[in-house]
Design a protein around this motif. Structure first.
Motif, PDB file in Angstrom:
ATOM      1  N   LYS A  60      -6.027 -18.914   5.593  1.00 33.78           N
ATOM      2  CA  LYS A  60      -4.951 -18.696   6.553  1.00 33.78           C
ATOM      3  C   LYS A  60      -3.786 -19.643   6.250  1.00 33.78           C
ATOM      4  O   LYS A  60      -3.985 -20.726   5.689  1.00 33.78           O
ATOM      5  N   PRO A  61      -2.593 -19.279   6.665  1.00 31.61           N
ATOM      6  CA  PRO A  61      -1.431 -20.133   6.373  1.00 31.61           C
ATOM      7  C   PRO A  61      -1.553 -21.542   6.951  1.00 31.61           C
ATOM      8  O   PRO A  61      -0.911 -22.462   6.464  1.00 31.61           O
ATOM      9  N   TRP A  62      -2.350 -21.703   8.000  1.00 30.66           N
ATOM     10  CA  TRP A  62      -2.491 -23.021   8.629  1.00 30.66           C
ATOM     11  C   TRP A  62      -3.778 -23.738   8.229  1.00 30.66           C
ATOM     12  O   TRP A  62      -4.181 -24.692   8.851  1.00 30.66           O
ATOM     13  N   GLU A  63      -4.398 -23.259   7.158  1.00 32.81           N
ATOM     14  CA  GLU A  63      -5.684 -23.825   6.728  1.00 32.81           C
ATOM     15  C   GLU A  63      -5.563 -25.308   6.400  1.00 32.81           C
ATOM     16  O   GLU A  63      -6.406 -26.127   6.790  1.00 32.81           O
ATOM     17  N   GLN A  64      -4.513 -25.676   5.681  1.00 30.87           N
ATOM     18  CA  GLN A  64      -4.344 -27.077   5.303  1.00 30.87           C
ATOM     19  C   GLN A  64      -4.040 -27.953   6.521  1.00 30.87           C
ATOM     20  O   GLN A  64      -4.444 -29.114   6.568  1.00 30.87           O
ATOM     21  N   VAL A  76      -0.738 -38.221   8.155  1.00 35.73           N
ATOM     22  CA  VAL A  76      -1.276 -36.920   7.764  1.00 35.73           C
ATOM     23  C   VAL A  76      -1.606 -36.077   8.994  1.00 35.73           C
ATOM     24  O   VAL A  76      -1.170 -34.928   9.113  1.00 35.73           O
ATOM     25  N   HIS A  77      -2.387 -36.645   9.935  1.00 33.43           N
ATOM     26  CA  HIS A  77      -2.782 -35.796  11.060  1.00 33.43           C
ATOM     27  C   HIS A  77      -1.622 -35.523  12.018  1.00 33.43           C
ATOM     28  O   HIS A  77      -1.596 -34.484  12.684  1.00 33.43           O
ATOM     29  N   ASN A  78      -0.646 -36.422  12.092  1.00 30.02           N
ATOM     30  CA  ASN A  78       0.514 -36.129  12.944  1.00 30.02           C
ATOM     31  C   ASN A  78       1.323 -34.958  12.393  1.00 30.02           C
ATOM     32  O   ASN A  78       1.772 -34.083  13.147  1.00 30.02           O
ATOM     33  N   GLU A  79       1.512 -34.937  11.080  1.00 29.81           N
ATOM     34  CA  GLU A  79       2.228 -33.822  10.466  1.00 29.81           C
ATOM     35  C   GLU A  79       1.456 -32.511  10.639  1.00 29.81           C
ATOM     36  O   GLU A  79       2.030 -31.459  10.915  1.00 29.81           O
ATOM     37  N   ALA A  80       0.129 -32.590  10.500  1.00 30.56           N
ATOM     38  CA  ALA A  80      -0.699 -31.398  10.665  1.00 30.56           C
ATOM     39  C   ALA A  80      -0.626 -30.883  12.103  1.00 30.56           C
ATOM     40  O   ALA A  80      -0.537 -29.666  12.344  1.00 30.56           O
ATOM     41  N   MET A  81      -0.649 -31.784  13.082  1.00 28.53           N
ATOM     42  CA  MET A  81      -0.555 -31.376  14.485  1.00 28.53           C
ATOM     43  C   MET A  81       0.775 -30.683  14.764  1.00 28.53           C
ATOM     44  O   MET A  81       0.819 -29.646  15.448  1.00 28.53           O
ATOM     45  N   ALA A  82       1.848 -31.243  14.219  1.00 33.39           N
ATOM     46  CA  ALA A  82       3.163 -30.629  14.429  1.00 33.39           C
ATOM     47  C   ALA A  82       3.204 -29.229  13.822  1.00 33.39           C
ATOM     48  O   ALA A  82       3.766 -28.295  14.428  1.00 33.39           O
ATOM     49  N   ALA A  83       2.612 -29.062  12.648  1.00 26.34           N
ATOM     50  CA  ALA A  83       2.599 -27.747  12.008  1.00 26.34           C
ATOM     51  C   ALA A  83       1.800 -26.743  12.833  1.00 26.34           C
ATOM     52  O   ALA A  83       2.201 -25.579  12.976  1.00 26.34           O
ATOM     53  N   LEU A  84       0.690 -27.170  13.406  1.00 29.14           N
ATOM     54  CA  LEU A  84      -0.127 -26.267  14.215  1.00 29.14           C
ATOM     55  C   LEU A  84       0.590 -25.889  15.515  1.00 29.14           C
ATOM     56  O   LEU A  84       0.514 -24.736  15.964  1.00 29.14           O
TER      57      LEU A  84
END
Length: 462
Positions: A60-64, A76-84
């Motif tokens: 899925k596009p949000w897999e990473q 890393v996890h802050n950027e991932a949270m923002a993307a989600l």
């Protein structure tokens, strides 16, 4: 001549890639044939090129981002949270799987993302996490439920407000303030029974946040009349910051038949912000009464000074004032009922209603449009003024502009007159620019914003 660094690197790669040869004697050294630079570059690109695609194929596009949310590194996890969060509700099913992650911090990140996405679906995920066995997760989930604002959030926050752990109760109190649901008034007004100082402080703060919205005024007025004791006192005290005359009847009723002197005095003080002509008779009786406690008499007299401009202290002077002004006050009751109704965002004032009052009677609308009263009143007051016949406001506003000495107040009145849009105001506005130097009355305009505002108003009228 020095060999460029990039060529040296190519030669090094080529040398490392060549097979190890046996030691040669000097006479066996082959003649130099040169270096195949092109092939060396190709070999280098192949060595450092992109990794081959995963054999399982693309996910899925949000897999990473799902993977990143489990990373302990904040960047890393802050950027991932923002993307989600940007992805929205489509990521919630995958986040639901991570809601059972062994790491409590991952579970908190999941709740944070779900709450930021919000809605009923996001709230549903946070509701599940709010039952987490780790108290730290439950504490943060209580706060996040207020941000999510979906179905079930209010009921769950009410449960968490009764938790045995003070830190969870504190987060629930804050969550209710963030949620903004007026139902929270009935829950938070019991803060006087809370044993923990910090929880009690946050419950009162959230109660204060809830009353500062137009939709909370009707339920607040109802609760003031229904509750008794500490809860009633809490509701009356917090109403002092509102500034909405829709509260006047409920507060006046409490003052007329108080349960205690403290409650009556609090109602008298609150009427200073929320009262109008409908409260004056009861306030005069309280200020002049011999049997009342000093606290009540003093509070009533202070509020009367605010509402009437008459500078008497507590005592029988207010009996005399009411005798002289009672009929005049009674004549304002209908007007004040209309002004109070206009505070309701759902009320639509008509030109026919406004025509039933003189502009002098409707001057509270001008005060409101200039910023006085509750946070929602300026916009409401302007909407009511704009519904009226603009021409009948031109001369009253020009008269106020000429009479007011404060430059900022004059500027507000000039802008208000301009925005009402009466084309016939041009002559009066032009006279403001033509005032003779040194004239005592009307007041001279300042050379800055006031004159600019007048010129803009004249340009709009050609």
């Amino acid at each position: 001549m020095a060999i460029p660094t990039c060529i040296l690197r190519i030669l090094l790669v080529a040398a490392l890639a060549a097979p190890v040869a046996p030691t040669l004697r000097a006479e066996d050294v082959p003649p130099v044939q040169g270096v195949d630079v092109i092939q060396a570059v190709k070999d280098l690109k192949a060595a450092v090129g992109p990794l081959p695609e995963a054999k399982a194929g693309k996910g899925k596009p949000w897999e990473q981002a799902i993977a990143g949310i489990t990373d302990p590194r904040p960047d890393v996890h802050n950027e991932a949270m923002a993307a989600l969060i940007r992805r929205g509700t489509e990521v919630l099913p995958d986040l639901g799987v991570l809601a059972n992650d062994p790491d409590w911090q991952v579970r908190v990140r999941v709740a944070t993302v779900a709450a930021s996405i919000g809605g009923d679906d996001g709230t549903k995920l946070v509701l599940g996490i709010s039952h987490d066995p780790d108290r730290r997760v439950r504490e943060l989930s209580a706060l996040l439920l207020g941000r999510a604002r979906g179905a079930g959030a209010f009921a769950r926050l009410g449960e968490l407000l009764r938790a045995s752990e003070p830190d969870i109760r504190q987060s629930a109190a804050r969550g209710l303030g963030l949620l903004g649901d007026p139902q929270g008034l009935a829950v938070l007004c019991g803060y006087g029974r809370e044993s923990d100082d910090l929880v009690r402080r946050d419950e009162r703060a959230s109660l204060g946040a809830l009353v500062m919205q137009a939709a909370a005024v009707p339920p607040l007025a109802g609760l003031i009349g229904e509750r008794r004791g500490l809860e009633q006192l809490a509701l009356i005290e917090v109403s002092e910051m509102v500034g909405d005359p829709r509260l006047c009847p409920a507060l006046t009723a409490v003052l007329a038949a108080p349960g205690s002197t403290a409650v009556a005095a609090a109602a008298a003080r609150s009427l200073g912000a929320n009262g109008d002509s409908r409260a004056l008779e009861v306030l005069c009786r309280a200020a002049a009464a011999d049997g009342s406690g000093d606290e009540l008499r003093t509070a009533a007299a202070e509020t009367l000074r605010q509402l009437t401009g008459y500078a008497a202290g507590a005592g029988h002077a207010w009996d005399l004032w009411w005798r002289d002004h009672g009929a005049e006050v009674q004549a304002l009751v209908f007007r004040d009922q209309f002004i109070a109704a206009c505070h309701d965002p759902a009320h639509v004032a008509t030109r026919a209603e406004l025509a039933g009052f003189t502009t002098a009677q409707l001057m509270p609308l001008v005060e409101g449009a200039l910023g006085n009263g509750s946070p929602w009143w300026p916009a409401r007051a302007w909407a009511v003024l704009a519904a009226d016949d603009a021409a009948r406001w031109t001369q009253p506003l020009l008269a106020r502009i000429n009479a007011v000495a404060d430059a900022r107040a004059r500027l507000g009145l000039i802008i208000l007159l301009d925005q009402l849009g009466d084309p016939g105001a041009a002559e009066g506005l032009r006279k403001l620019l033509d005032k003779p130097q040194g004239a005592a009355l009307p007041q001279l305009l300042s050379d800055g914003p006031e004159r600019v505002a007048v010129r803009i108003a004249l340009e709009r009228r050609h």
